[in-house]
Design an enzyme around this catalytic site. Structure first.
Site, PDB file in Angstrom:
ATOM      1  N   TRP A   1       0.836  -1.204   0.000  1.00 20.07           N
ATOM      2  CA  TRP A   1       0.000   0.000   0.000  1.00 20.07           C
ATOM      3  C   TRP A   1       0.868   1.250   0.000  1.00 20.07           C
ATOM      4  CZ3 TRP A   1      -0.357   4.162   3.306  1.00 20.07           C
ATOM      5  CH2 TRP A   1      -1.472   4.998   3.156  1.00 20.07           C
ATOM      6  N   HIS A   2       2.013   1.171   0.676  1.00 20.02           N
ATOM      7  CA  HIS A   2       2.840   2.361   0.816  1.00 20.02           C
ATOM      8  C   HIS A   2       3.562   2.749  -0.475  1.00 20.02           C
ATOM      9  CE1 HIS A   2       2.279   1.929   5.202  1.00 20.02           C
ATOM     10  NE2 HIS A   2       2.593   3.199   5.232  1.00 20.02           N
ATOM     11  N   GLY A   3       3.780   1.817  -1.362  1.00 21.33           N
ATOM     12  CA  GLY A   3       4.436   2.233  -2.587  1.00 21.33           C
ATOM     13  C   GLY A   3       4.856   1.080  -3.470  1.00 21.33           C
TER      14      GLY A   3
END
Length: 478
Positions: A325-327
Site C-alpha cells: 500500500w505504501h508504494g
C-alpha cells in the site's frame, strides 16, 4: 495545497468565515461549501484529478443505493465487486502500472529474453490511497449491513472529499464521519480553541522537527557511502523522527482543522515511539490504516482464530499488503516482511496484547524494564525505517552493513546541536502528554492562562524562526 504554506494560511480563514458567518444557517449550504472548498483544495495541486474523486464518489454512492434495494445475495456480491474493482483499478493503474511492467521486464531479462516495454509517464494523484480506502470502507460496511446507505449525495461527496484529511488521512470510517454531515453544526468556542492548539502542535512537528530532521537525514542517506557508522545511525534515527513528525504532524493539523468546522476525527497516532513491543507500536502508529487492514483484511481471513499456521499466514498477509500500500517498490515489501517477523514471536508467545495501557501510566518516569523495552522496540523500528527510506533493497542492506563496524563508537561527522536540543524538548513534551489525545492537549492547564499563552506563543515563534525549508508531506507520495 500544503498545510505549511501561505496558500493554506489564506485559504483556511476564508473558508472558516464563509462557513460560520455566511452559510451557517443552512446545513445543506454548509456541506456544499465544504465540497467546493475541498475540490479547490485538491485541485490546487492538479485540477485534472478531480474527475477521479468525482467518479469514485458517484460509483460508490450509486452502489450504496443499489445495495439498499437489493436483497439477493449474488447480486449484492456483484455490486460490492463493482465498487472494489473500480476503486482498486484506479489505484492499481496510477500507483503500480510501471512497477509491474518493470518487474515483468526484469523477470524476462533474468532468463535471457530482452523485451522493450511500453511504460507510461504516470503522475500519482495525491491522496488516492487514502480516499480510495475511505470510500471502499463505506461500500463494504453497507454491504455487510453495518451502515445505512446515504441518499444525500452532497453529504456523501463532502465525506469523500473532506479537505482536512483528504490527501493524507486519517482514513475515516463512514460510520464515524458521514453521520456528522447530517446534523446541524453549532460553533463551539472550546472545540475551536482545542483545534487551533492541535494545529499548532502539528505545525511544530512538521516544520521544526520533521523538516529539520529531513535536511540531515537526506544528506546522510544520499552520501551514506562516505560517512562513519555513527553518522549513519544518526541519519536513521533522524529519519525515524522525520517520518513521525511529518505524518503525525499532518494528522494533528487535519484533526485540528476539522474541529474548527465542528467535526471530530479519530486519533491517528498515539505516541508510538513509547511502545514497549512491536504489537503495541502497530496499535499506536497510523491507527486509521492499521485498523482498516485489521477489519477488512485480517479478520475476514480469520484473524487470530484457527491454527498458529493460519495466524502466521494472516500476519504476513496484513504486513505485505501494508508494505505494498505504501508504494511500488520492493523496499516497502521488505519493510512489511520485516515488521511481520517482528510481530510473529509475540503472536506465538501470546504476548501481542500484553501492553495495552499507557507506559508508566501512574508514574513520572518509566521503570528500567519499560525503558529497555522502549529502546529495543525503537531500535527495531529504526532498522525497518532504513528500508522504508532507501531507494532500493541493496542500498538499505549496504547502509545497514556499513553501520556494523567500529566507527559506530566514534563521534558522528555531522553534529546538528540545535536539532538535537529541539528533539530533546520534543520528546520531553510528548512524554509529558502521552496520556492525552495529543501532546499539548492539557499539558499546561494547571497553570494560569498567561503562562499557557506564553508557551503557545513560544511554540509559534519556534515555528517561524526555526522552521526548516518548506517540504511536502512524506505521505503525499503514497
Amino acid at each position: 495545497m500544503l498545510f505549511n504554506s501561505l496558500d493554506f494560511a489564506v485559504f483556511l480563514p476564508i473558508v472558516f468565515v464563509l462557513y460560520w458567518f455566511v452559510v451557517n444557517k443552512q446545513l445543506k449550504y454548509q456541506n456544499i461549501l465544504l465540497v467546493v472548498a475541498s475540490y479547490v483544495f485538491y485541485g490546487w495541486w492538479d485540477w485534472r484529478f478531480l474527475t477521479l474523486i468525482l467518479f469514485s464518489t458517484i460509483v460508490d454512492y450509486a452502489v450504496g443505493l443499489a445495495l439498499s434495494k437489493q436483497e439477493n445475495y449474488s447480486k449484492r456480491k456483484i455490486l460490492l465487486w463493482i465498487s472494489i474493482i473500480v476503486n482498486l483499478s484506479f489505484l492499481g493503474f496510477f500507483k503500480y502500472f510501471n512497477f509491474f511492467v518493470d518487474n515483468f521486464v526484469q523477470a524476462f531479462s533474468f532468463f535471457g529474453k530482452e523485451i522493450q516495454p511500453n511504460t507510461l509517464n504516470i503522475i500519482l494523484p495525491v491522496g488516492i490511497s487514502f480516499y480510495t480506502f475511505q470510500t471502499l470502507s463505506y461500500t463494504i460496511d453497507v454491504y455487510k449491513r453495518n451502515l445505512e446507505p446515504t441518499r444525500n449525495f452532497i453529504s456523501f461527496a463532502a465525506f469523500v472529499s473532506f479537505f482536512p484529511q483528504l490527501v493524507a488521512g486519517p482514513i475515516e470510517r463512514a460510520s464515524n464521519l458521514l453521520p456528522q454531515f447530517y446534523i446541524k453544526r453549532q460553533f463551539n468556542y472550546n472545540k475551536a480553541v482545542d483545534g487551533l492548539r492541535q494545529i499548532l502542535w502539528g505545525l511544530f512537528k512538521k516544520v521544526v522537527i520533521a523538516d529539520n530532521c529531513a535536511n540531515v537525514a537526506n544528506a546522510i542517506f544520499e552520501g551514506y557511502e562516505s560517512y562513519s557508522a555513527s553518522t549513519l545511525l544518526l541519519g536513521a534515527v533522524f529519519f525515524a523522527f522525520q517520518i513521525y513528525g511529518d505524518f503525525s504532524g499532518y494528522s494533528d493539523i487535519a484533526i485540528g482543522t476539522s474541529r474548527l468546522f465542528g467535526f471530530d476525527l479519530k486519533q491517528n497516532f498515539a505516541f508510538p515511539y513509547f511502545s514497549r513491543d512491536m504489537a503495541e507500536f502497530w496499535r499506536r502508529w497510523h491507527i486509521s490504516l492499521s485498523t482498516w487492514f485489521r477489519d477488512y483484511i485480517y479478520i475476514p481471513f480469520g484473524g487470530s482464530r484457527g491454527t498458529k499456521r493460519n495466524q502466521i499466514r494472516n500476519v504476513f498477509i496484513i504486513f505485505l499488503v501494508s508494505g505494498f500500500w505504501h508504494g511500488a517498490n520492493w523496499t516497502f515489501i521488505v519493510w512489511g516482511v520485516l515488521n511481520a517477523m517482528y510481530f510473529i514471536p509475540l503472536l506465538l508467545l501470546n504476548k501481542n496484547r500484553l501492553n495495552t495501557n499507557v507506559v508508566a501510566e501512574h508514574s513520572l518516569l518509566p521503570s528500567v524494564k519499560e525503558l529497555l523495552q522502549m529502546g529495543l522496540t525503537f531500535s527495531l523500528t529504526v532498522i525497518a525505517w532504513v528500508f522504508f527510506r532507501a531507494e532500493s533493497v541493496s542500498m538499505a542492506l549496504h547502509f545497514l552493513y556499513r553501520t556494523a563496524n567500529s566507527s559506530l563508537f566514534t563521534i558522528p561527522q555531522i553534529r546538528p546541536t540545535d536539532l538535537l536540543i529541539f528533539l530533546l524538548i520534543f520528546i520531553t513534551i510528548e512524554w509529558a502528554g502521552r496520556r492525552d489525545f495529543y501532546a499539548i492537549e492539557r499539558l499546561w492547564f494547571k497553570y494560569p492562562k498567561p503562562i499557557r499563552l506564553f508557551v503557545y506563543y513560544t511554540i509559534a515563534m519556534m515555528i517561524f524562526l526555526y522552521g526548516g525549508r518548506t517540504q511536502e508531506f512524506i505521505y503525499f507520495q503514497f
